[in-house]
Design a protein around this motif. Structure first.
Motif, mmCIF file in Angstrom:
data_model
loop_
_atom_site.group_PDB
_atom_site.id
_atom_site.type_symbol
_atom_site.label_atom_id
_atom_site.label_comp_id
_atom_site.label_asym_id
_atom_site.label_seq_id
_atom_site.Cartn_x
_atom_site.Cartn_y
_atom_site.Cartn_z
ATOM 1 N N ASP A 36 0.936 -1.113 0.212
ATOM 2 C CA ASP A 36 0.107 0.118 0.220
ATOM 3 C C ASP A 36 0.805 1.091 0.155
ATOM 4 O OD1 ASP A 36 0.603 0.703 2.741
ATOM 5 O OD2 ASP A 36 -0.722 -0.727 3.201
ATOM 6 N N ALA A 37 0.324 2.267 -0.105
ATOM 7 C CA ALA A 37 1.008 3.712 -0.449
ATOM 8 C C ALA A 37 2.034 3.790 0.797
ATOM 9 C CB ALA A 37 0.141 4.679 -0.772
ATOM 10 N N ALA A 38 1.502 3.707 1.824
ATOM 11 C CA ALA A 38 2.311 3.989 3.457
ATOM 12 C C ALA A 38 3.440 3.168 3.427
ATOM 13 C CB ALA A 38 1.298 3.950 4.288
ATOM 14 N N THR A 39 3.089 1.825 3.089
ATOM 15 C CA THR A 39 4.170 1.017 3.312
ATOM 16 C C THR A 39 5.439 1.136 2.316
ATOM 17 O OG1 THR A 39 2.542 -0.724 4.097
ATOM 18 C CG2 THR A 39 4.656 -1.649 3.612
ATOM 19 N N ALA A 40 4.768 1.635 0.954
ATOM 20 C CA ALA A 40 5.916 1.663 0.022
ATOM 21 C C ALA A 40 6.761 2.968 0.548
ATOM 22 C CB ALA A 40 5.006 1.761 -1.326
ATOM 23 N N GLU A 41 6.156 3.885 0.866
ATOM 24 C CA GLU A 41 6.754 5.130 1.378
ATOM 25 C C GLU A 41 7.874 4.816 2.268
ATOM 26 O OE1 GLU A 41 5.891 9.658 2.917
ATOM 27 O OE2 GLU A 41 4.110 8.386 2.253
ATOM 28 N N GLN A 42 7.541 3.924 3.210
ATOM 29 C CA GLN A 42 8.363 3.658 4.304
ATOM 30 C C GLN A 42 9.391 2.726 3.832
ATOM 31 O OE1 GLN A 42 8.371 4.100 8.006
ATOM 32 N NE2 GLN A 42 10.511 3.531 7.372
ATOM 33 N N LEU A 43 9.236 1.850 2.805
ATOM 34 C CA LEU A 43 10.416 1.118 2.150
ATOM 35 C C LEU A 43 11.149 2.164 1.167
ATOM 36 C CD1 LEU A 43 11.828 -1.283 1.298
ATOM 37 C CD2 LEU A 43 10.086 -2.068 -0.301
ATOM 38 N N VAL A 44 10.551 2.937 0.755
ATOM 39 C CA VAL A 44 11.318 4.182 -0.008
ATOM 40 C C VAL A 44 12.189 4.749 1.047
ATOM 41 C CG1 VAL A 44 11.534 6.127 -1.181
ATOM 42 C CG2 VAL A 44 9.960 4.518 -1.907
ATOM 43 N N ALA A 45 11.908 5.259 2.138
ATOM 44 C CA ALA A 45 12.892 5.864 3.161
ATOM 45 C C ALA A 45 13.831 4.924 3.674
ATOM 46 C CB ALA A 45 11.806 6.290 4.173
ATOM 47 N N ASP A 46 13.490 3.553 3.868
ATOM 48 C CA ASP A 46 14.435 2.667 4.383
ATOM 49 C C ASP A 46 15.334 2.296 3.299
ATOM 50 O OD1 ASP A 46 13.266 2.640 6.859
ATOM 51 O OD2 ASP A 46 12.191 0.903 6.591
ATOM 52 N N VAL A 47 15.104 2.199 2.265
ATOM 53 C CA VAL A 47 16.181 1.936 1.064
ATOM 54 C C VAL A 47 17.118 3.072 1.166
ATOM 55 C CG1 VAL A 47 16.282 1.542 -1.278
ATOM 56 C CG2 VAL A 47 14.721 0.355 -0.374
ATOM 57 N N ALA A 48 16.697 4.388 0.945
ATOM 58 C CA ALA A 48 17.470 5.238 0.994
ATOM 59 C C ALA A 48 18.485 5.435 2.139
ATOM 60 C CB ALA A 48 16.569 6.758 0.823
ATOM 61 N N ALA A 49 18.105 5.155 3.181
ATOM 62 C CA ALA A 49 18.826 5.090 4.352
ATOM 63 C C ALA A 49 19.703 4.041 4.552
ATOM 64 C CB ALA A 49 17.964 4.992 5.814
ATOM 65 N N ALA A 50 19.643 2.719 3.862
ATOM 66 C CA ALA A 50 20.276 1.797 3.762
ATOM 67 C C ALA A 50 21.387 2.104 2.766
ATOM 68 C CB ALA A 50 19.551 0.669 3.534
ATOM 69 N N VAL A 51 21.274 2.714 1.731
ATOM 70 C CA VAL A 51 22.018 3.026 0.638
ATOM 71 C C VAL A 51 22.941 4.135 1.302
ATOM 72 C CG1 VAL A 51 22.506 4.424 -1.503
ATOM 73 C CG2 VAL A 51 20.689 2.546 -1.220
ATOM 74 N N ALA A 52 22.386 4.893 1.960
ATOM 75 C CA ALA A 52 23.460 5.975 2.651
ATOM 76 C C ALA A 52 24.163 5.406 3.899
ATOM 77 C CB ALA A 52 22.667 7.306 2.954
ATOM 78 N N GLY A 53 23.875 4.361 4.121
ATOM 79 C CA GLY A 53 24.614 3.739 5.505
ATOM 80 C C GLY A 53 24.066 4.302 7.041
ATOM 81 N N ARG A 54 22.903 4.963 6.771
ATOM 82 C CA ARG A 54 22.543 5.478 8.017
ATOM 83 C C ARG A 54 21.765 4.439 8.894
ATOM 84 N NH1 ARG A 54 20.015 9.145 4.766
ATOM 85 N NH2 ARG A 54 18.043 8.492 5.103
ATOM 86 N N PRO A 55 22.420 4.357 10.334
ATOM 87 C CA PRO A 55 22.067 3.507 11.089
ATOM 88 C C PRO A 55 20.531 3.496 11.526
ATOM 89 C CG PRO A 55 23.404 4.920 12.493
ATOM 90 C CD PRO A 55 23.454 5.395 10.879
#
Length: 455
Positions: A428-447
């Motif tokens: 759903d839109a909210a879960t997809a938005e959360q995954l986008v944020a988590d992928v971006a954070a993981a790519v950036a290496g943010r803990p």
């Protein structure tokens, strides 16, 4: 022959041969007999070349064949060892995990037609041994469908899905040790099919337009006996061939008319892109495979195969009316669904849904500075611009299970090592938005911060 030692392991099997193929075959024989066990190191290239009296490049080529066949694995300067006998990565949902699986590669079950409602309408008298292997009405529908894209004489065959089709097509044309050109990265089932049958994989690099012309030319020059190509919705990258690239590939293949060309058009009726074939009008050995798995359901084990008459005849000989035909119960069920206008409309809507959801996810990543693509198909191919395995581990700490690009790679240290394949269309839109944020954070290496929410 002397022993070779490396660490605590010793190789005592007498490897023999004067050509790369002979050396590779000798190693395989020792693996089959148990003389060389998983984890055993192979002799250093220089040593084996000196003992056999061959050029070092010959041993390098032999080891490369073994790695491509999944018999061995290379560890760079640490040498080459016999591969572990493991199942390897497979498509589908991961077992025994509490993480949110976004690497499964499945269609959305909510978008598949209701097969139960069609079962009663598809009932008919029992089919017995020796009767026709293809339901006449289903054959008529499939012939019209395929003829719109392949307007030439062909023989129609049914198999138990696309993987079964590719396996049988290769088996009727190749012998163990023959080379098969595969896209790199490649669909997991194709990798397993080729390696388990004892064929050699010849990687053909992919770019943003699909299988590369230079890569295909090099594979043909190296003597491949078959080429497996995904004309659209390539898995895992989502790439589809355009008219220009397909024409260039046809021109290269025109010089090799008896190389078997298999097109796996797995997304077919769901695809939002046009079908452009690499099979030229004069090509002698070819097959187009279209499965119903993505739009009618993976459990409906049925695929249509259109091929030149000789290839079709050999394939049909392996699908006997006495033993191995595709169940007429499945055929009638597929026929009922395929002839239903309401199902056709639902399939079109599903294709549009996959395209829209994937495009929205790619746009969301782009807003965070993460590059991704989803030209067509069920998945999104994300460029993490670094070690994808490490990014995948960071996502696990945030509650997500992704598919690492290395799973699909044939060549070592290729671009797949920097990619993730994500299946996001059912979020759903909210879960997809959360995954986008988590992928971006993981790519950036943010803990992951204390108290931070995720899945």
């Amino acid at each position: 022959m002397p022993n070779w030692s490396e660490g605590e392991s010793t190789v005592t099997a007498p490897i023999a041969g004067t050509t790369a193929s002979e050396i590779a075959a000798s190693v395989r024989a020792h693996v089959d007999s148990g003389a060389l066990r998983p984890g055993a190191p192979l002799p250093p290239v220089r040593q084996l070349a000196d003992v056999l009296g061959v050029n070092r490049n010959t041993v390098v080529s032999a080891y490369r064949q073994l790695v491509r066949a999944g018999v061995a694995r290379t560890r760079g300067r640490a040498g080459t060892t016999i591969a572990e006998r493991s199942d390897g990565p497979e498509e589908g949902f991961a077992r025994d995990t509490e993480l949110r699986d976004v690497g499964h590669g499945n269609p959305d079950p909510r978008l598949l037609p209701d097969a139960a409602a069609a079962l009663t309408a598809s009932s008919a008298p029992p089919t017995l041994y020796g009767e026709s292997v293809i339901d006449p009405e289903l054959a008529e529908w499939a012939t019209r469908w395929i003829a719109t894209d392949q307007p030439r004489d062909f023989r129609l065959t049914l198999t138990h899905g696309a993987v079964d089709a590719v396996e049988r097509l290769l088996a009727q044309a190749l012998t163990q040790g023959d080379a098969v050109a595969l896209e790199d990265p490649c669909f997991l089932a194709s990798i397993h099919t080729v390696r388990l049958a004892g064929y050699r994989t010849m990687p053909v690099p992919m770019d943003e337009e699909g299988m590369t012309v230079a890569g295909l030319r090099a594979a043909l020059s190296a003597g491949v006996r078959a080429v497996v190509c995904t004309p659209r919705a390539h898995n895992p990258t989502g790439t589809s061939l355009g008219a220009a690239r397909a024409a260039e590939l046809r021109a290269v293949l025109a010089e090799h008319p008896y190389v078997l060309v298999i097109e796996d058009d797995h997304f077919s009726r769901l695809s939002t892109t046009d079908y452009h074939s690499i099979i030229g009008p004069e090509h002698a050995r070819w097959a187009l495979v279209r499965s119903v798995s993505k739009f009618l359901g993976p459990d409906l084990r049925l695929a249509f195969v259109a091929s030149d008459p000789e290839t079709g005849g050999r394939l049909a000989a392996r699908i006997s009316p006495g033993t191995t035909w595709v169940s007429h119960l499945l055929q009638r069920l597929a026929r009922t669904l395929l002839l239903d206008p309401a199902v056709g409309g639902a399939v079109s809507a599903a294709g549009a849904h996959y395209a829209e959801r994937n495009a929205a996810f790619v746009a969301g990543l782009a807003a965070h500075g993460v590059a991704a693509r989803a030209d067509d198909g069920l998945n999104v191919w994300v460029d993490v611009r670094g070690d994808a395995a490490r990014v995948g581990q960071r996502l696990m700490r945030r509650g997500w299970l992704a598919r690492i690009g290395d799973d699909f790679a044939l060549a070592e240290d290729g671009p797949s090592a920097h990619h993730l394949r994500l299946t996001v269309h059912a979020l759903d839109a909210a879960t997809a938005e959360q995954l986008v944020a988590d992928v971006a954070a993981a790519v950036a290496g943010r803990p992951v911060l204390s108290g931070e929410t995720s899945t």
